[in-house]
Design a protein around this motif. Sequence first.
Motif, PDB file in Angstrom:
ATOM      1  N   GLU A 101       0.819  -1.215   0.000  1.00 41.83           N
ATOM      2  CA  GLU A 101       0.000   0.000   0.000  1.00 41.83           C
ATOM      3  C   GLU A 101       0.851   1.262   0.000  1.00 41.83           C
ATOM      4  O   GLU A 101       0.413   2.318  -0.478  1.00 41.83           O
ATOM      5  CB  GLU A 101      -0.941  -0.001   1.203  1.00 41.83           C
ATOM      6  CG  GLU A 101      -2.081  -0.996   1.063  1.00 41.83           C
ATOM      7  CD  GLU A 101      -3.168  -0.767   2.094  1.00 41.83           C
ATOM      8  OE1 GLU A 101      -4.292  -0.424   1.691  1.00 41.83           O
ATOM      9  OE2 GLU A 101      -2.875  -0.902   3.302  1.00 41.83           O
ATOM     10  N   ALA A 102       2.065   1.179   0.501  1.00 38.90           N
ATOM     11  CA  ALA A 102       2.939   2.356   0.541  1.00 38.90           C
ATOM     12  C   ALA A 102       3.377   2.793  -0.849  1.00 38.90           C
ATOM     13  O   ALA A 102       3.739   3.964  -1.047  1.00 38.90           O
ATOM     14  CB  ALA A 102       4.169   2.062   1.402  1.00 38.90           C
ATOM     15  N   VAL A 103       3.328   1.880  -1.845  1.00 41.82           N
ATOM     16  CA  VAL A 103       3.833   2.224  -3.182  1.00 41.82           C
ATOM     17  C   VAL A 103       2.813   2.000  -4.295  1.00 41.82           C
ATOM     18  O   VAL A 103       3.026   2.425  -5.429  1.00 41.82           O
ATOM     19  CB  VAL A 103       5.111   1.415  -3.513  1.00 41.82           C
ATOM     20  CG1 VAL A 103       6.232   1.790  -2.560  1.00 41.82           C
ATOM     21  CG2 VAL A 103       4.847  -0.089  -3.491  1.00 41.82           C
ATOM     22  N   ASN A 104       1.697   1.339  -3.989  1.00 47.91           N
ATOM     23  CA  ASN A 104       0.722   1.028  -5.038  1.00 47.91           C
ATOM     24  C   ASN A 104      -0.677   1.179  -4.466  1.00 47.91           C
ATOM     25  O   ASN A 104      -1.051   0.438  -3.554  1.00 47.91           O
ATOM     26  CB  ASN A 104       0.947  -0.399  -5.557  1.00 47.91           C
ATOM     27  CG  ASN A 104       0.084  -0.731  -6.765  1.00 47.91           C
ATOM     28  OD1 ASN A 104      -1.108  -0.448  -6.812  1.00 47.91           O
ATOM     29  ND2 ASN A 104       0.704  -1.367  -7.764  1.00 47.91           N
ATOM     30  N   THR A 105      -1.438   2.115  -5.001  1.00 55.21           N
ATOM     31  CA  THR A 105      -2.774   2.396  -4.467  1.00 55.21           C
ATOM     32  C   THR A 105      -3.882   2.021  -5.436  1.00 55.21           C
ATOM     33  O   THR A 105      -5.050   2.274  -5.158  1.00 55.21           O
ATOM     34  CB  THR A 105      -2.903   3.897  -4.127  1.00 55.21           C
ATOM     35  OG1 THR A 105      -2.664   4.666  -5.323  1.00 55.21           O
ATOM     36  CG2 THR A 105      -1.916   4.295  -3.052  1.00 55.21           C
ATOM     37  N   GLU A 106      -3.550   1.424  -6.586  1.00 55.37           N
ATOM     38  CA  GLU A 106      -4.567   1.138  -7.602  1.00 55.37           C
ATOM     39  C   GLU A 106      -4.690  -0.337  -7.965  1.00 55.37           C
ATOM     40  O   GLU A 106      -5.779  -0.804  -8.296  1.00 55.37           O
ATOM     41  CB  GLU A 106      -4.275   1.935  -8.879  1.00 55.37           C
ATOM     42  CG  GLU A 106      -4.343   3.447  -8.691  1.00 55.37           C
ATOM     43  CD  GLU A 106      -4.104   4.179 -10.003  1.00 55.37           C
ATOM     44  OE1 GLU A 106      -4.532   3.670 -11.044  1.00 55.37           O
ATOM     45  OE2 GLU A 106      -3.472   5.244  -9.975  1.00 55.37           O
ATOM     46  N   GLY A 107      -3.611  -1.071  -7.973  1.00 57.57           N
ATOM     47  CA  GLY A 107      -3.665  -2.462  -8.420  1.00 57.57           C
ATOM     48  C   GLY A 107      -4.460  -3.350  -7.484  1.00 57.57           C
ATOM     49  O   GLY A 107      -4.564  -3.101  -6.285  1.00 57.57           O
ATOM     50  N   ILE A 108      -5.038  -4.412  -8.042  1.00 59.15           N
ATOM     51  CA  ILE A 108      -5.726  -5.412  -7.232  1.00 59.15           C
ATOM     52  C   ILE A 108      -4.681  -6.199  -6.438  1.00 59.15           C
ATOM     53  O   ILE A 108      -3.648  -6.595  -6.971  1.00 59.15           O
ATOM     54  CB  ILE A 108      -6.520  -6.383  -8.121  1.00 59.15           C
ATOM     55  CG1 ILE A 108      -7.617  -5.645  -8.885  1.00 59.15           C
ATOM     56  CG2 ILE A 108      -7.126  -7.517  -7.298  1.00 59.15           C
ATOM     57  CD1 ILE A 108      -8.333  -6.523  -9.911  1.00 59.15           C
ATOM     58  N   ILE A 109      -4.952  -6.405  -5.154  1.00 58.40           N
ATOM     59  CA  ILE A 109      -4.100  -7.252  -4.324  1.00 58.40           C
ATOM     60  C   ILE A 109      -4.806  -8.590  -4.178  1.00 58.40           C
ATOM     61  O   ILE A 109      -5.905  -8.661  -3.623  1.00 58.40           O
ATOM     62  CB  ILE A 109      -3.835  -6.616  -2.942  1.00 58.40           C
ATOM     63  CG1 ILE A 109      -3.147  -5.262  -3.118  1.00 58.40           C
ATOM     64  CG2 ILE A 109      -2.988  -7.551  -2.083  1.00 58.40           C
ATOM     65  CD1 ILE A 109      -2.960  -4.502  -1.823  1.00 58.40           C
ATOM     66  N   ALA A 110      -4.191  -9.642  -4.727  1.00 62.30           N
ATOM     67  CA  ALA A 110      -4.831 -10.959  -4.775  1.00 62.30           C
ATOM     68  C   ALA A 110      -4.022 -11.950  -3.951  1.00 62.30           C
ATOM     69  O   ALA A 110      -2.902 -12.292  -4.314  1.00 62.30           O
ATOM     70  CB  ALA A 110      -4.943 -11.428  -6.223  1.00 62.30           C
ATOM     71  N   SER A 111      -4.600 -12.413  -2.858  1.00 67.57           N
ATOM     72  CA  SER A 111      -3.921 -13.395  -2.012  1.00 67.57           C
ATOM     73  C   SER A 111      -4.154 -14.798  -2.545  1.00 67.57           C
ATOM     74  O   SER A 111      -5.276 -15.155  -2.923  1.00 67.57           O
ATOM     75  CB  SER A 111      -4.424 -13.311  -0.572  1.00 67.57           C
ATOM     76  OG  SER A 111      -3.834 -14.334   0.209  1.00 67.57           O
ATOM     77  N   SER A 112      -3.101 -15.601  -2.564  1.00 62.02           N
ATOM     78  CA  SER A 112      -3.208 -17.002  -2.989  1.00 62.02           C
ATOM     79  C   SER A 112      -3.521 -17.930  -1.822  1.00 62.02           C
ATOM     80  O   SER A 112      -3.413 -19.157  -1.972  1.00 62.02           O
ATOM     81  CB  SER A 112      -1.899 -17.448  -3.649  1.00 62.02           C
ATOM     82  OG  SER A 112      -1.611 -16.693  -4.805  1.00 62.02           O
ATOM     83  N   THR A 113      -3.907 -17.391  -0.677  1.00 60.31           N
ATOM     84  CA  THR A 113      -4.162 -18.195   0.507  1.00 60.31           C
ATOM     85  C   THR A 113      -5.097 -19.360   0.210  1.00 60.31           C
ATOM     86  O   THR A 113      -6.028 -19.242  -0.587  1.00 60.31           O
ATOM     87  CB  THR A 113      -4.747 -17.341   1.646  1.00 60.31           C
ATOM     88  OG1 THR A 113      -4.980 -18.180   2.783  1.00 60.31           O
ATOM     89  CG2 THR A 113      -6.059 -16.698   1.235  1.00 60.31           C
ATOM     90  N   SER A 114      -4.855 -20.467   0.886  1.00 61.43           N
ATOM     91  CA  SER A 114      -5.691 -21.654   0.706  1.00 61.43           C
ATOM     92  C   SER A 114      -6.925 -21.652   1.605  1.00 61.43           C
ATOM     93  O   SER A 114      -7.799 -22.506   1.422  1.00 61.43           O
ATOM     94  CB  SER A 114      -4.874 -22.921   0.994  1.00 61.43           C
ATOM     95  OG  SER A 114      -3.793 -23.034   0.118  1.00 61.43           O
ATOM     96  N   GLY A 115      -6.979 -20.746   2.564  1.00 66.35           N
ATOM     97  CA  GLY A 115      -8.143 -20.819   3.436  1.00 66.35           C
ATOM     98  C   GLY A 115      -8.347 -19.665   4.393  1.00 66.35           C
ATOM     99  O   GLY A 115      -9.374 -19.594   5.072  1.00 66.35           O
ATOM    100  N   ILE A 116      -7.388 -18.718   4.499  1.00 63.59           N
ATOM    101  CA  ILE A 116      -7.579 -17.592   5.416  1.00 63.59           C
ATOM    102  C   ILE A 116      -8.646 -16.660   4.842  1.00 63.59           C
ATOM    103  O   ILE A 116      -8.630 -16.326   3.658  1.00 63.59           O
ATOM    104  CB  ILE A 116      -6.263 -16.826   5.632  1.00 63.59           C
ATOM    105  CG1 ILE A 116      -5.198 -17.758   6.219  1.00 63.59           C
ATOM    106  CG2 ILE A 116      -6.484 -15.636   6.577  1.00 63.59           C
ATOM    107  CD1 ILE A 116      -3.837 -17.119   6.363  1.00 63.59           C
ATOM    108  N   MET A 117      -9.547 -16.229   5.695  1.00 65.19           N
ATOM    109  CA  MET A 117     -10.669 -15.396   5.251  1.00 65.19           C
ATOM    110  C   MET A 117     -10.168 -14.036   4.774  1.00 65.19           C
ATOM    111  O   MET A 117      -9.364 -13.382   5.465  1.00 65.19           O
ATOM    112  CB  MET A 117     -11.657 -15.223   6.396  1.00 65.19           C
ATOM    113  CG  MET A 117     -12.181 -16.530   6.948  1.00 65.19           C
ATOM    114  SD  MET A 117     -13.492 -17.216   5.960  1.00 65.19           S
ATOM    115  CE  MET A 117     -14.900 -16.434   6.739  1.00 65.19           C
ATOM    116  N   PRO A 118     -10.638 -13.556   3.626  1.00 61.50           N
ATOM    117  CA  PRO A 118     -10.209 -12.253   3.131  1.00 61.50           C
ATOM    118  C   PRO A 118     -10.556 -11.109   4.070  1.00 61.50           C
ATOM    119  O   PRO A 118      -9.835 -10.111   4.128  1.00 61.50           O
ATOM    120  CB  PRO A 118     -10.899 -12.130   1.772  1.00 61.50           C
ATOM    121  CG  PRO A 118     -11.974 -13.159   1.781  1.00 61.50           C
ATOM    122  CD  PRO A 118     -11.515 -14.245   2.664  1.00 61.50           C
TER     123      PRO A 118
END
Length: 470
Positions: A101-118
């Motif tokens: 977030e300190a360097v990118n405020t527009e791109g989608i942040i997509a977690s590859s987590t297998s099960g942690i709730m977003p």
Amino acid sequence: MTNTASIIGGGVIGGGWAARFALNGWNVRIFDPDPEAERKIGAVMDNARRALPMLVDVAMPAEGTVTFCETLEAAAEGAALIVEAVPERTEIKHKVYAQIEAVNTEGIIASSTSGIMPTELQSQMVHPARLIVAHPFNPVYLLPLVELVAGAQTDATMIERAKEIYAGIGMYPLHCRVEIEGFLSDRLQEALWREALWLLHDDVATAEEIDAAIAYGPGLRWAQMGTMQTFHLAGGEGGMRSMLAMFGPCLKWPWTKLMDVPDLTDDFVNKVGDQCDRQARDLVPRDLERIRDNNLIGIIRSLKQGEWGAGAVARAHERQLRPEPVAAAPMITQSRVVPVDWTDMNGHMNEGRYGQIFSDAAETIMAAVGADDDYVASGLSYFTVETTIKYLKETHAGERVQVRTIVTEGVRKKLRCLHEMVRASDGEVLATCDQFMLHVSLETRRTCEPGPEVAARVAALAAAHEGLSQ
């Protein structure tokens, strides 16, 4: 920001994401503090470069650049999509998001987590609306499924943008509409895995026997139909209702231990590990990956023929990649990689597949002159009546080849093509085909004159190619 993906974390999943994006033309920037990351991801890229192009019968786009960055910030800055593939510890993920977030405020942040709730993942973010879960399956560069999950603060437009991105790289984005632990696929997989561990723990079956019980039976059905449709068919004419009437009461029987797991003691872990080691024999992980990839290519390609399941996704991706035919002299009518299922007992491309690739080349010519899908749907087409194929050099799985085509005759009902299949790396001619076609009515199945526009295009192409076959 278009066509730049940032991969934070270069493990098996991060490497798979890097390969999937780069081979679909995206520029990729990777950050991983592991000093071996470049070597490890390089091995994944090598496997993907060999395997992914075999799923489609057209050329893949030019490969994007892959850059290894010294800092997370350098990787994330300006990226349209930031893939988070770090270890499954929320404190690490929260720290990573703060750096992004300190360097990118527009791109989608997509977690590859297998099960942690977003919702938990985005709980400490300044701009939580752009975080989603995009959970893939290994190998990411071959398997099309990606589960998309929104958190409580996710902007719904992020899911829609993500669907477009993942569909554009040949994946099947499945929107998990309800945020639930483990999402959909892992909940189903882990139920089976839990039962498998108990069967092994209680010495009911070995690891190899448990895998055989899936690989030679239901696994083959699951490759093209899920659990629900499989059981629906098992009910015969009555479908799922009959299935539930017959076998529903059995679900109350104490067959399984799905609500319990065996203690993972050192002895039990060693027991499982030893059996799996024996099952692998002398095959190292890279060997098993190559076998896995070959099997997946064959399954997905067979499903592609009928546009079913994962095959339909591969077919749709192929349509996206297929270029419009260019009336050059000669024309490039095929540009592709030879897949593993095109080879014979001698290890090279078999005779029937030469006919296949030259047939596909002829369809490119037909499309170029207007005898396309709509024309065929109107009841008119060209039929091949004679071919002469010369096999000049061996052609092997994984080789990139092109077919160069010259129209040598294009008068009234006649369309004749001379095809040359060449190795893309050095231009060496591997095979040639002289193909003679006649225009037919699909209603009468007899020859007839082509439509005036098609006839004019055929004549023009033959004139443009005149003299090139000398």
